[in-house]
Design an enzyme around this catalytic site. Sequence first.
Site, PDB file in Angstrom:
ATOM      1  N   ASP A   1       5.089   2.453 -35.472  1.00 51.29           N
ATOM      2  CA  ASP A   1       4.507   3.786 -35.428  1.00 51.29           C
ATOM      3  C   ASP A   1       3.410   3.796 -34.362  1.00 51.29           C
ATOM      4  O   ASP A   1       2.864   2.751 -33.991  1.00 51.29           O
ATOM      5  CB  ASP A   1       3.926   4.126 -36.803  1.00 51.29           C
ATOM      6  CG  ASP A   1       3.177   5.437 -36.812  1.00 51.29           C
ATOM      7  OD1 ASP A   1       3.760   6.460 -36.404  1.00 51.29           O
ATOM      8  OD2 ASP A   1       1.994   5.436 -37.217  1.00 51.29           O
TER       9      ASP A   1
ATOM     10  N   LYS B   1      12.699   8.256 -39.831  1.00 44.16           N
ATOM     11  CA  LYS B   1      12.568   7.055 -39.006  1.00 44.16           C
ATOM     12  C   LYS B   1      13.457   5.921 -39.491  1.00 44.16           C
ATOM     13  O   LYS B   1      13.953   5.120 -38.695  1.00 44.16           O
ATOM     14  CB  LYS B   1      11.105   6.602 -38.983  1.00 44.16           C
ATOM     15  CG  LYS B   1      10.159   7.540 -38.257  1.00 44.16           C
ATOM     16  CD  LYS B   1       8.745   6.962 -38.259  1.00 44.16           C
ATOM     17  CE  LYS B   1       7.744   7.865 -37.578  1.00 44.16           C
ATOM     18  NZ  LYS B   1       6.393   7.270 -37.573  1.00 44.16           N
TER      19      LYS B   1
ATOM     20  N   ASP C   1       1.588   3.392 -41.057  1.00 45.89           N
ATOM     21  CA  ASP C   1       0.391   3.716 -41.844  1.00 45.89           C
ATOM     22  C   ASP C   1       0.557   4.929 -42.736  1.00 45.89           C
ATOM     23  O   ASP C   1      -0.237   5.147 -43.641  1.00 45.89           O
ATOM     24  CB  ASP C   1      -0.798   3.970 -40.906  1.00 45.89           C
ATOM     25  CG  ASP C   1      -0.690   5.303 -40.186  1.00 45.89           C
ATOM     26  OD1 ASP C   1      -1.572   6.163 -40.364  1.00 45.89           O
ATOM     27  OD2 ASP C   1       0.291   5.511 -39.438  1.00 45.89           O
TER      28      ASP C   1
ATOM     29  N   ASP D   1       0.548   6.688 -33.820  1.00 48.85           N
ATOM     30  CA  ASP D   1      -0.778   7.187 -34.178  1.00 48.85           C
ATOM     31  C   ASP D   1      -1.345   6.471 -35.396  1.00 48.85           C
ATOM     32  O   ASP D   1      -0.686   6.355 -36.433  1.00 48.85           O
ATOM     33  CB  ASP D   1      -0.719   8.694 -34.429  1.00 48.85           C
ATOM     34  CG  ASP D   1      -0.441   9.455 -33.147  1.00 48.85           C
ATOM     35  OD1 ASP D   1      -1.317   9.442 -32.261  1.00 48.85           O
ATOM     36  OD2 ASP D   1       0.644  10.040 -33.021  1.00 48.85           O
TER      37      ASP D   1
ATOM     38  N   ASN E   1       5.493   9.032 -43.724  1.00 48.97           N
ATOM     39  CA  ASN E   1       6.710   9.200 -42.927  1.00 48.97           C
ATOM     40  C   ASN E   1       7.192   7.882 -42.331  1.00 48.97           C
ATOM     41  O   ASN E   1       8.269   7.822 -41.735  1.00 48.97           O
ATOM     42  CB  ASN E   1       6.504  10.252 -41.831  1.00 48.97           C
ATOM     43  CG  ASN E   1       5.477   9.861 -40.790  1.00 48.97           C
ATOM     44  OD1 ASN E   1       4.472   9.215 -41.106  1.00 48.97           O
ATOM     45  ND2 ASN E   1       5.694  10.248 -39.556  1.00 48.97           N
TER      46      ASN E   1
END
Length: 273
Positions: free
Chosen positions: A9, A199, A222, A11, A225
């Site tokens: 991931d 994802k 984190d 962000d 999603n």
Amino acid sequence: MTIKLAAIDIDNTLLTSAPARALTTQNLQAIQQVTQLGAKIVLCSARPLAGVKRYLSQASLSGDDQYVIVDNGALVQTVTGHTIGTQTLPAATVVKLVELCQQNHWHYNAIDDSSTMCTTDTRLGFYTVQLAAKYQAPLEVLPNSAAFLERVFAKFDITEAPELLDHIEPKIQELCGTDYYVVRSRPFLLEVLNRDANKGRALTNLAAQLGLKKNEIMAIGDEVNDLPMFAAAGIGVAMGNAVPAVKEAADFITTDNDHSGVGYAIHKFMLDL
């Protein structure tokens, strides 16, 4: 090295916290070291490709044999922009969501398959503009809802203040939850995607194309999603700053995003063996 692909991931995982949102030297070095050994680093994000390109460039991830999972899994693309897998939204669904948002005066946008954020909302809410800047994506105001029928859309976003989105989310879940994938990927961002877009599914499909087994994959994230990625990977790594649900689902908890948690995990599971 048993892990051959790391799905990461962006962000608050790969990048440090706002406002810097930077790729640390430790993360960068770990990525470059592991790719030199032949492993794949696949950046996975709610962002469209436009919002990922700068980090791909910094990490020297280039060419048609390097991949990204973008728009929360709706698109699997090479880093050069060639699409190899899609789970897009029907145009008629997008139009219905547009009209619902118009009726309720909710700020929204839909992201097409070329990374353009489209809306009819001339007010251009704060979070919509912020998201466009963050994604480095063009923001286009379409003349009417019918214009959405001419595009292919990866996802639909409702962007409102977190306290307002707390009230909107249950309504959208009730309306769309059984037929579409509805996910709160940020406190101010609620996303509606194709039911088969996430994802994890995108990662599973990419791994199959690359001939990789589940136990050869690591996923790092984190937010909620990112949970489908954990199910698709042999090792799920939660950031030290991850939300509780992600930590509970993880096989390992690394350091936080401001202390190069991604680089630490790459060393632990891919380099320092």
